[in-house]
Design an enzyme around this catalytic site. Structure first.
Site, PDB file in Angstrom:
ATOM      1  N   GLY A   1       0.657  -0.997  -0.215  1.00  0.00           N
ATOM      2  CA  GLY A   1       0.152   0.145  -0.292  1.00  0.00           C
ATOM      3  C   GLY A   1       1.011   1.319   0.078  1.00  0.00           C
ATOM      4  O   GLY A   1       0.479   2.497  -0.022  1.00  0.00           O
TER       5      GLY A   1
ATOM      6  N   GLU B   1       4.007  -7.247   1.685  1.00  0.00           N
ATOM      7  CA  GLU B   1       3.700  -6.763  -0.082  1.00  0.00           C
ATOM      8  C   GLU B   1       3.735  -5.878  -0.669  1.00  0.00           C
ATOM      9  O   GLU B   1       2.194  -5.514  -0.932  1.00  0.00           O
ATOM     10  CB  GLU B   1       2.064  -7.933   0.619  1.00  0.00           C
ATOM     11  N   PRO B   2       4.197  -4.583  -0.964  1.00  0.00           N
ATOM     12  CA  PRO B   2       4.223  -4.116  -2.093  1.00  0.00           C
ATOM     13  C   PRO B   2       4.192  -4.423  -3.575  1.00  0.00           C
ATOM     14  O   PRO B   2       3.907  -4.936  -4.212  1.00  0.00           O
ATOM     15  CB  PRO B   2       5.528  -3.029  -1.680  1.00  0.00           C
TER      16      PRO B   2
ATOM     17  N   ARG C   1       2.315  -1.429  -6.108  1.00  0.00           N
ATOM     18  CA  ARG C   1       2.261  -0.196  -6.776  1.00  0.00           C
ATOM     19  C   ARG C   1       4.044   0.336  -6.343  1.00  0.00           C
ATOM     20  O   ARG C   1       4.341   0.460  -7.754  1.00  0.00           O
ATOM     21  CB  ARG C   1       1.852   0.871  -6.175  1.00  0.00           C
TER      22      ARG C   1
ATOM     23  N   CYS D   1     -15.399   6.076 -26.277  1.00  0.00           N
ATOM     24  CA  CYS D   1     -15.905   6.540 -26.707  1.00  0.00           C
ATOM     25  C   CYS D   1     -16.191   6.750 -24.786  1.00  0.00           C
ATOM     26  O   CYS D   1     -17.242   6.497 -24.709  1.00  0.00           O
ATOM     27  CB  CYS D   1     -16.906   5.521 -27.112  1.00  0.00           C
TER      28      CYS D   1
HETATM   29  N1  LLP Z   1      -1.631  -6.106  -0.333  1.00  0.00           N
HETATM   30  C1  LLP Z   1      -3.238  -7.012  -0.526  1.00  0.00           C
HETATM   31  C2  LLP Z   1      -3.893  -7.603  -0.081  1.00  0.00           C
HETATM   32  C3  LLP Z   1      -4.192  -6.148  -1.320  1.00  0.00           C
HETATM   33  O1  LLP Z   1      -5.291  -6.038  -2.091  1.00  0.00           O
HETATM   34  C4  LLP Z   1      -3.144  -5.150  -2.014  1.00  0.00           C
HETATM   35  C5  LLP Z   1      -4.079  -4.407  -3.573  1.00  0.00           C
HETATM   36  C6  LLP Z   1      -1.737  -4.804  -2.022  1.00  0.00           C
HETATM   37  C7  LLP Z   1      -1.177  -5.783  -1.081  1.00  0.00           C
HETATM   38  C8  LLP Z   1      -0.509  -4.404  -2.578  1.00  0.00           C
HETATM   39  O2  LLP Z   1      -0.737  -2.496  -2.566  1.00  0.00           O
HETATM   40  P1  LLP Z   1      -0.020  -1.311  -3.412  1.00  0.00           P
HETATM   41  O3  LLP Z   1       1.730  -1.596  -2.592  1.00  0.00           O
HETATM   42  O4  LLP Z   1       0.034  -2.045  -4.788  1.00  0.00           O
HETATM   43  O5  LLP Z   1      -1.512  -0.696  -2.679  1.00  0.00           O
HETATM   44  N2  LLP Z   1      -6.512  -0.555  -8.734  1.00  0.00           N
HETATM   45  C9  LLP Z   1      -5.889   0.696  -7.702  1.00  0.00           C
HETATM   46  C10 LLP Z   1      -5.309  -0.375  -6.177  1.00  0.00           C
HETATM   47  C11 LLP Z   1      -6.016  -1.971  -5.592  1.00  0.00           C
HETATM   48  C12 LLP Z   1      -4.955  -2.020  -4.750  1.00  0.00           C
HETATM   49  C13 LLP Z   1      -5.457  -3.495  -4.551  1.00  0.00           C
HETATM   50  N3  LLP Z   1      -4.996  -3.911  -3.463  1.00  0.00           N
HETATM   51  C14 LLP Z   1      -5.642   1.545  -8.131  1.00  0.00           C
HETATM   52  O6  LLP Z   1      -5.530   1.892  -9.688  1.00  0.00           O
HETATM   53  O7  LLP Z   1      -4.431   2.404  -7.256  1.00  0.00           O
END
Ligand code: LLP
Length: 447
Positions: free
Chosen positions: A256, A298-299, A301, A372
């Site tokens: 996150g 668990e990154p 993004r 569109c």
């Molecule tokens: N762990 C779990 C359980 C998650 O649900 C997620 C993301 C992550 C790790 C990774 O999170 P990150 O480090 O990537 O923030 N589509 C949205 C983001 C949805 C994230 C869903 N879960 C966007 O484009 O901003």
């Protein structure tokens, strides 16, 4: 264009972004104008060095923690090449579907390094995880745990599980990407958690309860909510130790951490995030008489986001009365749905005329997609000196672009190339009309 004082997730551009003598943007040592000529546009370009630097920053932040096992959230961007790269970086991997699980396995991940997530895993997905012995299942509800117990009995397995909790902690981010608040659809509510832990411990022949998991949301910029999670986890681990005499050996604090999409965004640095969280576990757990658990982050993004750049070509331009000007590009919401879904902001440059041209134009453009939908605007109101035929590069498109792309308007998805040290190779082939028609079937009465 580089500010080297910023760590990888704080920069808008990939680490290798530079400008050559022709005033062209280069990535991984390659002129993007040449990439466009060779591979076409729109084109997703991924810089391997940037991914490696991000993973390195996580490892650096975790280096003083004795038993840290970071994993990559595949939902941000996953294909065989990405999975192979993540494996090479010694990360585990989070998957949320059969497709992601198969990709990880096919890229050579050993099952023990895979976590299966999801709030509504099918019995087929659970069975697949269980039959690949070692895959850790992150359980989202009591009823899912019951299903896993049934399946484990049937297949005579002992399944390693983590329990995802709803921590009731709010992340300051877009509403659609919050997951830690008390009404989240993800996770086990705290008032059902003890019963769920108890059930897992009543079935130790079939369930190996590793620990708890929390993920509070995405594109978080600051540390305090994550520290609250650690505190809560310490209390929960202690209370289940006291109550059941069982000390859970593993803790997963989710992903996150945000990235910079525009220069004003300033997320906490990746290494600081990993170090602060792991230091907090080192403070909170021993203070409650607990051993240090194996620690997972668990990154998604923050590992892949900054590494990606999307290259488009400008087609038609339109200048309307009242100073509304449109630059139409050959892609848009089907390859990047984030602006229309989350009002996400992005940074654009004219990639074939970099120096002295940025923000120097006298016209304010909205860079709009070809789809569109009036909301298909990739960047709203940016000053650019651009014209038909120019190449527009949009930065920080590595995460949740390809993985959320669609075939809207029956358009084919772009190709994706990985660049490194002057080399570029396709990791996702450009879709064709044949791909678009592949699943079509004609009912007998229309044939
Ligand atoms: N762990 C779990 C359980 C998650 O649900 C997620 C993301 C992550 C790790 C990774 O999170 P990150 O480090 O990537 O923030 N589509 C949205 C983001 C949805 C994230 C869903 N879960 C966007 O484009 O901003």
């Amino acid at each position: 264009m580089k500010d080297n004082s910023l760590t990888v997730n704080q920069r808008v551009e990939p680490l290798t972004a530079a400008v050559n003598e022709k005033n062209h943007l280069t990535l991984g040592g390659i002129d993007v104008v040449e990439l466009a000529a060779e591979f076409g546009t729109p084109l997703w370009i991924i810089c391997e060095d940037t991914i490696r630097a991000a993973a390195q920053a996580i490892w650096e932040g975790l280096k003083d923690y004795p038993n840290a096992t970071p994993s990559y959230a595949g939902k941000a961007f996953l294909c065989l090449a990405m999975a192979a790269l993540v494996k090479d970086l010694n990360f585990g991997i989070d998957v949320v579907s059969e497709g992601e699980l198969v990709t990880a396995l096919q890229a050579g991940f050993s099952p023990e390094k895979i976590f299966l997530h999801g709030n509504n895993k099918s019995l087929e997905e659970l069975t697949m995880a269980i039959s690949n012995a070692g895959v850790k299942i992150v359980v989202d509800s009591l009823s899912e745990l019951e299903d896993i117990i049934d399946l484990a009995q049937r297949y005579k397995r002992r399944v390693p599980v983590m329990l995802r909790i709803i921590p009731g902690i709010d992340l300051d981010t877009h509403d659609h990407i919050k997951t830690g608040h008390s009404t989240s659809k993800f996770g086990i509510p705290l008032d059902e958690l003890e019963r769920t832990v108890e059930m897992a411990l009543e079935h130790t022949e079939h369930i190996n309860l590793l620990g708890l998991h929390a993920h509070i949301g995405s594109q978080g910029m600051d540390l305090p909510p994550y520290l609250q999670v650690v505190e809560l986890m310490g209390d929960l681990y202690k209370s289940y130790k006291d109550k059941f005499g069982y000390e859970m050996p593993h803790l997963d604090l989710g992903g996150g951490l945000g990235i910079a999409y525009i220069a004003e965004d300033r997320p906490i640095a990746l290494n600081t995030w990993a170090r602060t969280l792991s230091d907090e576990v080192k403070r909170v757990f021993p203070a409650r008489g607990l051993k240090l658990p194996e620690l997972s982050l668990e990154p998604g993004r923050s590992i892949i986001g900054t590494a990606g750049v999307t290259l488009y070509q400008v087609g038609r331009t339109k200048e309307l009365a009242g100073g509304v000007n449109y630059l139409s590009i050959d892609g848009g919401m089907a390859d990047n749905p984030r602006p229309i879904m989350y009002q996400a902001k992005y940074t654009a440059v004219v990639a074939n005329r970099m120096a002295n041209e940025q923000n120097s134009g006298d016209k304010v453009w909205s860079i709009v997609g070809r789809y569109c939908e009036s909301g298909d605007i990739i960047v709203e109101e940016v000053k650019l000196n651009a014209k038909r035929g120019d190449l527009i590069a949009i930065f920080a498109t590595g995460a949740y672009n390809y993985s959320m792309s669609s075939n809207y308007n029956r358009t084919a998805r772009p190709a994706c190339v990985l660049v490194k040290n002057g080399k570029a190779e396709v990791i996702l082939a450009r879709e064709t009309c044949t791909d678009l028609l592949r699943q079509d079937r004609m009912p007998s009465w229309l044939a």
